[in-house]
Design an enzyme around this catalytic site. Structure first.
Site, PDB file in Angstrom:
ATOM      1  N   HIS A  95       0.834  -1.211   0.000  1.00 25.33           N
ATOM      2  CA  HIS A  95       0.000   0.000   0.000  1.00 25.33           C
ATOM      3  C   HIS A  95       0.866   1.257   0.000  1.00 25.33           C
ATOM      4  O   HIS A  95       0.611   2.191  -0.783  1.00 25.33           O
ATOM      5  CB  HIS A  95      -0.913   0.008   1.219  1.00 25.33           C
ATOM      6  N   GLU A  96       1.874   1.300   0.864  1.00 24.31           N
ATOM      7  CA  GLU A  96       2.739   2.473   0.920  1.00 24.31           C
ATOM      8  C   GLU A  96       3.516   2.645  -0.381  1.00 24.31           C
ATOM      9  O   GLU A  96       3.740   3.772  -0.829  1.00 24.31           O
ATOM     10  CB  GLU A  96       3.696   2.376   2.110  1.00 24.31           C
ATOM     11  N   HIS A  99       1.600   4.503  -2.983  1.00 31.21           N
ATOM     12  CA  HIS A  99       1.739   5.960  -2.968  1.00 31.21           C
ATOM     13  C   HIS A  99       2.987   6.399  -3.732  1.00 31.21           C
ATOM     14  O   HIS A  99       2.978   7.432  -4.416  1.00 31.21           O
ATOM     15  CB  HIS A  99       1.829   6.459  -1.527  1.00 31.21           C
ATOM     16  N   HIS A 103       3.115   8.858  -6.935  1.00 33.18           N
ATOM     17  CA  HIS A 103       4.022  10.003  -7.035  1.00 33.18           C
ATOM     18  C   HIS A 103       4.821   9.964  -8.337  1.00 33.18           C
ATOM     19  O   HIS A 103       4.964  10.980  -9.040  1.00 33.18           O
ATOM     20  CB  HIS A 103       4.965  10.017  -5.834  1.00 33.18           C
TER      21      HIS A 103
END
Length: 230
Positions: A95-96, A99, A103
């Site tokens: 999940h991280e 991100h 980006h």
């Protein structure tokens, strides 16, 4: 009275969601990942598979403190996730990294949220005090109170907008994580379902936060409108 009921319902919902999330994370942290990868290895592989080589995976302290820092380009994983070789670790790590992929690909909702950060930092620091001052001033001077309250509402509206924009960012990161875990055989079918379930409850914490912020904003708007009628 109606707003009090709404706030109580939202508080109860927030408590239930947070407790359920913690329960799911703990439950799936006991299920070992069939691929045997640690959270760190999952994160590094997902970054490489998406052509991202300038983001570092680091270990940070605390529990559920995992986050992606776009300014430093680091995926920061709590120790349990960083070292864990279980479903929860894989889900959170992926999940991280979702991100980080957002980006790298200039995902529009993340870009929009990033542009709001400076204003939101200011608004979140002062809006509650300004709103309180506005409500108190209404008792002494309706005109001054209304203007102070309006300033507080505008500042708080920025934090509400930020929490609403955060929803597609979080849900999209989870979707990217689940799709990658499954398509790259990091998780099996049953394991993928578990990872999806954990991330679903994590996303609901952001949903309830956005609803609570919106309800608070509407509450102060009603006070403002009531002051104008007076």
């Amino acid at each position: 009275m109606g707003y009090m009921i709404i706030f109580v319902v939202l508080m109860i919902a927030s408590f239930i969601i947070q407790k359920t999330l913690t329960s799911r994370i703990e439950k799936y942290s006991k299920v070992q990942l069939s691929s045997g990868l640690s959270g760190k290895e999952v994160a590094e592989k997902m970054l490489r598979d998406n052509g991202i080589y300038d983001v570092q995976v680091t270990c940070t302290g605390g529990y559920l403190t995992d986050h992606y820092d776009p300014t430093k380009k680091t995926v920061n994983l709590s120790q349990g996730v960083f070292e864990g070789r279980n479903i929860s670790s894989a889900a959170v790590a992926a999940h991280e990294c979702g991100h980080a992929v957002q980006h790298a690909t200039a995902y529009r909702w993340l870009t929009m949220r990033s542009k709001l950060v400076p204003a939101v930092q200011f608004g979140s620091q002062f809006s509650q005090w300004i709103l309180l001052a506005g409500v108190l001033l209404l008792s002494f001077s309706s005109f001054i109170g209304q203007w102070v309250l309006l300033v507080g509402i505008v500042l708080f509206a920025l934090t509400t907008l930020f929490s609403i924009i955060t929803l597609p960012v979080e849900y999209n990161a989870s979707d990217r994580a689940v799709e990658w875990l499954d398509s790259h055989a990091i998780t099996t079918g049953e394991e993928t379902a578990m990872a999806k379930d954990a991330l679903k409850w994590a996303a609901r914490t952001y949903l309830i936060a956005a609803l609570s912020s919106l309800a608070t904003l509407l509450y102060y708007v009603m006070i403002f409108l009531g002051g104008r009628r007076d």
